[in-house]
Design an enzyme around this catalytic site. Structure first.
Site, mmCIF file in Angstrom:
data_model
loop_
_atom_site.group_PDB
_atom_site.id
_atom_site.type_symbol
_atom_site.label_atom_id
_atom_site.label_comp_id
_atom_site.label_asym_id
_atom_site.label_seq_id
_atom_site.Cartn_x
_atom_site.Cartn_y
_atom_site.Cartn_z
ATOM 1 C CG ASP A 8 -1.836 1.164 1.304
ATOM 2 O OD1 ASP A 8 -2.428 1.505 0.267
ATOM 3 O OD2 ASP A 8 -1.967 1.746 2.389
ATOM 4 C CG ASP A 10 -1.339 7.411 0.769
ATOM 5 O OD1 ASP A 10 -0.284 7.928 0.365
ATOM 6 O OD2 ASP A 10 -2.403 7.442 0.138
ATOM 7 C CG ASP A 20 -11.404 14.687 13.740
ATOM 8 O OD1 ASP A 20 -10.901 15.332 14.695
ATOM 9 O OD2 ASP A 20 -12.143 15.213 12.881
ATOM 10 C CG ASN A 57 -8.068 1.445 -2.595
ATOM 11 O OD1 ASN A 57 -7.879 0.797 -3.610
ATOM 12 N ND2 ASN A 57 -8.681 0.942 -1.539
ATOM 13 C CD GLN A 58 -3.814 7.681 -3.587
ATOM 14 O OE1 GLN A 58 -4.080 8.850 -3.337
ATOM 15 N NE2 GLN A 58 -3.159 6.904 -2.729
ATOM 16 C CG HIS A 92 -13.105 3.247 -9.508
ATOM 17 N ND1 HIS A 92 -12.242 2.299 -9.991
ATOM 18 C CD2 HIS A 92 -13.711 3.797 -10.586
ATOM 19 C CE1 HIS A 92 -12.339 2.251 -11.302
ATOM 20 N NE2 HIS A 92 -13.220 3.155 -11.701
ATOM 21 C CE LYS A 102 -5.032 -1.004 -1.664
ATOM 22 N NZ LYS A 102 -3.838 -0.561 -0.977
ATOM 23 C CG ASP A 127 -1.856 2.139 6.370
ATOM 24 O OD1 ASP A 127 -2.276 1.768 5.253
ATOM 25 O OD2 ASP A 127 -1.902 3.323 6.744
#
Length: 182
Positions: A8, A10, A20, A57-58, A92, A102, A127
């Site tokens: 992954d 990030d 938060d 994933n973005q 997406h 994912k 993560d």
């Protein structure tokens, strides 16, 4: 057939932006901060003959919180500065119900076809629970979860809990040494 370390992005390669207790992607290269010992970990994976492939994933592209140009600039920096063989991106969001996002396994399937990868001899490192579920669904050999204590669901099923990519690399190196002794 090749074997791969699926990463992954990030939270594995770079720091996330926490709001938060929830992780968010950097929007551009100026917000992109490499985590400690990433280069060293990638060097260990390469020494062990793994392809290193980012699967990320973005959804900020679809929601227009990030531009495709900024994403491409960041990924160009990654290719220019890290030992990464390829990057697969899903732009997406959850509402699209696509197989590439994912925990869907589309990015791993596409990578395995392009690079002739045996998923059963490969590893995923992430993560978030979606990363681990993706590896489980793709039947990867090992799934490593870097646990930052985000305010979200934990993964379920079989995985190895670690604190960093570098720790993953040392465990994979040790596993490889034990397999070579047999």
């Amino acid at each position: 057939m090749n074997k791969a370390i699926f990463l992954d992005r990030d939270g594995v390669i770079n720091k996330v932006i926490l709001k938060d207790g929830k992780p968010f992607s950097p929007k551009n290269l100026s917000e992109f901060v490499l985590l400690d010992d990433v280069s060293e970990a990638l060097a260990i994976f390469k020494k062990l003959d793994y392809l290193t492939i980012i699967v990320t994933n973005q959804p900020d592209i679809k929601t227009k919180k990030q531009t495709l140009k900024d994403l491409e600039i960041t990924h160009r920096w990654i290719f220019d500065n890290l030992m990464i063989d390829d990057i697969f991106v899903c732009c997406h969001d959850d509402s699209d119900n696509c197989n590439c996002r994912k925990p869907g396994i589309g990015m791993l399937i596409n990578a395995s076809k392009k690079h002739k990868i045996n998923l059963a001899n490969s590893i995923i490192i992430g993560d978030r629970w979606k990363d681990i579920k993706c590896g489980q669904l793709a039947k990867c050999k090992n799934n490593f979860y870097i646990n930052y204590g985000y305010d979200e669901p934990l993964p379920t099923g079989k995985f190895i809990n670690v604190s960093s990519l570098f720790e993953c690399s040392k465990i994979v190196e040790s596993m490889n040494e034990k397999n070579n002794e047999r």
